[in-house]
Scaffold this active site. Structure first.
Site, PDB file in Angstrom:
ATOM      1  N   GLU A 122       0.833  -1.202   0.000  1.00 64.26           N
ATOM      2  CA  GLU A 122       0.000   0.000   0.000  1.00 64.26           C
ATOM      3  C   GLU A 122       0.872   1.259   0.000  1.00 64.26           C
ATOM      4  OE1 GLU A 122      -3.582  -1.852   2.855  1.00 64.26           O
ATOM      5  OE2 GLU A 122      -1.981  -0.644   3.718  1.00 64.26           O
ATOM      6  N   THR A 129      -5.839   0.270   2.680  1.00 65.63           N
ATOM      7  CA  THR A 129      -6.953  -0.285   1.938  1.00 65.63           C
ATOM      8  C   THR A 129      -7.981  -0.809   2.933  1.00 65.63           C
ATOM      9  OG1 THR A 129      -5.812  -2.398   1.774  1.00 65.63           O
ATOM     10  CG2 THR A 129      -5.536  -0.854  -0.058  1.00 65.63           C
ATOM     11  N   MET A 146      -8.709  -2.807   9.279  1.00 66.08           N
ATOM     12  CA  MET A 146      -8.089  -3.642  10.308  1.00 66.08           C
ATOM     13  C   MET A 146      -7.122  -2.877  11.223  1.00 66.08           C
ATOM     14  SD  MET A 146      -7.523  -7.157   8.084  1.00 66.08           S
ATOM     15  CE  MET A 146      -6.758  -8.075   9.427  1.00 66.08           C
ATOM     16  N   ASP A 169     -12.506  -4.220  -1.499  1.00 64.87           N
ATOM     17  CA  ASP A 169     -13.512  -5.281  -1.519  1.00 64.87           C
ATOM     18  C   ASP A 169     -14.811  -4.774  -0.913  1.00 64.87           C
ATOM     19  OD1 ASP A 169     -11.499  -5.702   0.895  1.00 64.87           O
ATOM     20  OD2 ASP A 169     -13.476  -6.348   1.587  1.00 64.87           O
TER      21      ASP A 169
END
Lengths: 243, 243
Positions: free
Chosen positions: B14, B91, B177, B201
């Site tokens: 990332e 992300t 997360m 996603d």
């Protein structure tokens, strides 16, 4: 020779009996900037002890429990005193079907895992589970008549189905909310770790975990204190080539 | 006047496009003892930037993702550079039913919560949820045409039923997360925080999260890099009285 030992405990109520018995001195001067933790030091025989508790959340006036503060506490304790052993003491849930009883004090055995970190991508899955090493506690357990077991850590007091399934896969007998995060820090910093967990609740019993936990916290904290002192005595009087 | 900004990112993949574009310099000399993190610095216009990534787990060669390393990264970044703003870029999953699309870049709005910390005891419940503050991102979003949403954090890539229920209760559109752990550190250290999350996603889509994540990581990282630079430009060219 003096040994430096760090003791990391999430809840003040769990730590207070030990702080009183070993005459720990509150050391606000050691607290890293911005962090809510409480630092205490004492000398016990040939041991220099540093104890850290998580402090209170200023909004809700509860201890800063669970893995995120625990990892920061462990790292700060290691940075402050470079211990030859870090002991994570606390209360925990036990599995009745595996022989756990309220008030039992367990020592960590073989590995400490996470049960709430599911990352189903190869490599990340194993990373999520953790399986961090701990010192061999067999001699201490035999000398003090303590039980030993694999510990599994999750950030919730209760358990969802996925948590239970992973606890079973890990072969864990003890379920807590901090040990694996502390074990990750110890693993990465190469500091030997022992966990000492006193059982407040049985996760495979019908009564809600929260009720059992509150009912048995005082008993479990008292047993935890007594056995932690016995462990420190054992370490003082016996060679331990793992440290 | 120079502004110090810390950027915390969990995954190297990332971060790499941003490191390359802004010519960040790798700074192993800044890494705190024992920790696996990677530190980078650069000067971008009037901004002194410190970027931290989580490094690799030595056993499984994967990034040290999720909340425990993220909290330590955030604290170490703050300790190293005393930033006037900490940006957590990464992300994330999005909720399609709330309008999220693959490749969208969201700014944090109102609060950042945990969805995997269930502690059903009064006070502890609210502590577990977190609800940490973030800076008002409305002006940045309007200027750059970005979406905004409440972010909810959990230590798993997938979601159990309890996780989904809490995400819904929080009113979250973005699921990641790390953000809540970083937000806790920023809250306790009184450092303003902004999260920038690029959608890999859709959590309410039938395809497995892990497959979507791997398919879309490159696209999302590229968008993340472009918008992070645009945000830095905006902060450079506009008064921001929150910092």
């Amino acid at each position: 020779m003096t040994t430096k030992i760090a003791i990391v405990m999430a809840m003040q109520a769990e730590a207070d009996p030990l702080i009183e018995n070993l005459r720990f001195c509150h050391r606000p001067d050691l607290v890293p900037p911005g962090l809510p933790f409480r630092f205490y030091t004492t000398v016990y025989g040939q041991q220099d002890l540093l104890l850290v508790t998580s402090g209170k959340d200023p909004r809700f006036q509860v201890d800063n429990v669970a893995t995120v503060p625990a990892a920061l506490m462990a790292y700060q304790a290691i940075e402050r005193c470079a211990p030859s052993l870090l002991i994570n003491c606390g209360t925990a849930g036990g599995i009745k079907a595996a022989g756990a009883m309220i008030g039992d004090v367990y020592l960590s055995k073989d590995k400490i895992c996470f049960h709430h970190r599911r990352i189903p991508i190869p490599g990340f899955w194993e990373y999520g589970v953790g399986s961090y090493p701990v010192i061999d506690s067999a001699a201490i357990a035999a000398a003090l008549g303590l039980k030993r077991g694999i510990i599994s850590t999750g950030d919730s007091l209760d358990l969802c189905g996925e948590d239970l399934s992973l606890i079973e896969q890990h072969g864990a007998i003890v379920k807590d909310m901090e040990a694996a995060a502390i074990a990750w820090v110890c693993y990465t910093c190469k500091v030997p770790m022992l966990a000492v967990k006193s059982i407040t609740d049985l996760i495979d019993k019908a009564a809600p975990t929260a009720d059992q936990f509150l009912d048995n916290l005082a008993l479990a904290s008292s047993n935890l204190q007594r056995q932690t002192v016995a462990i420190l005595d054992f370490l003082q009087n016996n060679e331990c080539d793992q440290l």
